[in-house]
Design a protein around this motif. Sequence first.
Motif, PDB file in Angstrom:
ATOM      1  N   TRP A 295      18.047   8.610  -9.319  1.00 39.68           N
ATOM      2  CA  TRP A 295      17.466   9.072  -8.074  1.00 39.68           C
ATOM      3  C   TRP A 295      15.947   9.153  -8.190  1.00 39.68           C
ATOM      4  O   TRP A 295      15.417   9.505  -9.230  1.00 39.68           O
ATOM      5  CB  TRP A 295      18.035  10.436  -7.698  1.00 39.68           C
ATOM      6  N   LYS A 296      15.302   8.809  -7.103  1.00 40.12           N
ATOM      7  CA  LYS A 296      13.848   8.835  -7.030  1.00 40.12           C
ATOM      8  C   LYS A 296      13.447   9.204  -5.606  1.00 40.12           C
ATOM      9  O   LYS A 296      14.198   8.953  -4.664  1.00 40.12           O
ATOM     10  CB  LYS A 296      13.252   7.506  -7.461  1.00 40.12           C
ATOM     11  N   GLY A 297      12.262   9.781  -5.462  1.00 42.56           N
ATOM     12  CA  GLY A 297      11.809  10.174  -4.128  1.00 42.56           C
ATOM     13  C   GLY A 297      10.314  10.441  -4.124  1.00 42.56           C
ATOM     14  O   GLY A 297       9.637  10.363  -5.140  1.00 42.56           O
ATOM     15  N   GLY A 298       9.809  10.785  -2.944  1.00 38.58           N
ATOM     16  CA  GLY A 298       8.400  11.125  -2.797  1.00 38.58           C
ATOM     17  C   GLY A 298       7.463   9.950  -2.670  1.00 38.58           C
ATOM     18  O   GLY A 298       6.249  10.118  -2.744  1.00 38.58           O
ATOM     19  N   LEU A 299       7.986   8.762  -2.461  1.00 43.25           N
ATOM     20  CA  LEU A 299       7.164   7.567  -2.284  1.00 43.25           C
ATOM     21  C   LEU A 299       6.877   7.383  -0.801  1.00 43.25           C
ATOM     22  O   LEU A 299       7.777   7.524   0.031  1.00 43.25           O
ATOM     23  CB  LEU A 299       7.916   6.344  -2.822  1.00 43.25           C
ATOM     24  N   GLN A 300       5.640   7.086  -0.474  1.00 47.47           N
ATOM     25  CA  GLN A 300       5.279   6.736   0.893  1.00 47.47           C
ATOM     26  C   GLN A 300       4.817   5.284   0.897  1.00 47.47           C
ATOM     27  O   GLN A 300       3.982   4.893   0.073  1.00 47.47           O
ATOM     28  CB  GLN A 300       4.168   7.630   1.423  1.00 47.47           C
ATOM     29  N   ILE A 301       5.384   4.501   1.794  1.00 44.42           N
ATOM     30  CA  ILE A 301       4.994   3.100   1.926  1.00 44.42           C
ATOM     31  C   ILE A 301       4.200   2.971   3.218  1.00 44.42           C
ATOM     32  O   ILE A 301       4.732   3.133   4.311  1.00 44.42           O
ATOM     33  CB  ILE A 301       6.219   2.169   1.913  1.00 44.42           C
ATOM     34  N   HIS A 302       2.915   2.701   3.058  1.00 44.45           N
ATOM     35  CA  HIS A 302       2.005   2.602   4.203  1.00 44.45           C
ATOM     36  C   HIS A 302       2.058   1.211   4.824  1.00 44.45           C
ATOM     37  O   HIS A 302       1.650   1.041   5.971  1.00 44.45           O
ATOM     38  CB  HIS A 302       0.578   2.942   3.770  1.00 44.45           C
ATOM     39  N   GLY A 303       2.527   0.243   4.079  1.00 45.02           N
ATOM     40  CA  GLY A 303       2.640  -1.109   4.572  1.00 45.02           C
ATOM     41  C   GLY A 303       2.573  -2.109   3.444  1.00 45.02           C
ATOM     42  O   GLY A 303       2.555  -1.737   2.264  1.00 45.02           O
TER      43      GLY A 303
ATOM     44  N   LYS B 277       0.882  -1.167   0.000  1.00 45.23           N
ATOM     45  CA  LYS B 277       0.000   0.000   0.000  1.00 45.23           C
ATOM     46  C   LYS B 277       0.921   1.218   0.000  1.00 45.23           C
ATOM     47  O   LYS B 277       1.704   1.402   0.938  1.00 45.23           O
ATOM     48  CB  LYS B 277      -0.905  -0.010   1.226  1.00 45.23           C
ATOM     49  N   ILE B 278       0.838   1.998  -1.078  1.00 44.27           N
ATOM     50  CA  ILE B 278       1.761   3.111  -1.256  1.00 44.27           C
ATOM     51  C   ILE B 278       1.009   4.378  -1.660  1.00 44.27           C
ATOM     52  O   ILE B 278      -0.171   4.319  -2.003  1.00 44.27           O
ATOM     53  CB  ILE B 278       2.827   2.792  -2.333  1.00 44.27           C
TER      54      ILE B 278
END
Length: 171
Positions: free
Chosen positions: A155-163, A80-81
């Motif tokens: 490079w990559k960024g701004g990803l949120q991993i909720h679980g 879940k992202i």
Amino acid sequence: MVYKSPHYEGDLSTIQKDKNGRNISIPAKALNIVWGKDGRYWKLPDNPNMPAELLQVSWLEVSSCVDGINPKKKYEVGFKISLKVDAFGWNKYPVYIMMKRGQEGEISWKKVSLNTNNGNGNQPFEILGELMKTEKHMTDTKLYFGLYEVWSGKWKGGLQIHGAFVREAAS
């Protein structure tokens, strides 16, 4: 001199299983995250209900393992992202969900494209891996899985991993 690893080892005590063991919920706090202890790259949650936030990396490797799966059943693995509005580096390079049953199992994988142009306003969504193949004579009850993008070197960024989750697939 004691070497302190920059990698985060997940707190497996926060993993939750339903009473039948068919659905397993893995919060971000339970995931192993390469470079996760380095604040230049990741912002990790203190609270198991909060997401891990990728600030920037060129090597994405987030993994875990669950025990107690039925070796005769098929399972789905997913994450879940969400992508922050300022997410970058995902459009050209897919991520891979990879999994295997036991140490000797065959690796299953699925390529997933994330598109930052569409931005999801931080709304979590699921990315799902392929069904695990049932392997003959397999008795190992461990399932290893992860989310990877280690090949581009970009490079990559701004990803949120909720679980993450593991659930028994419909037969």
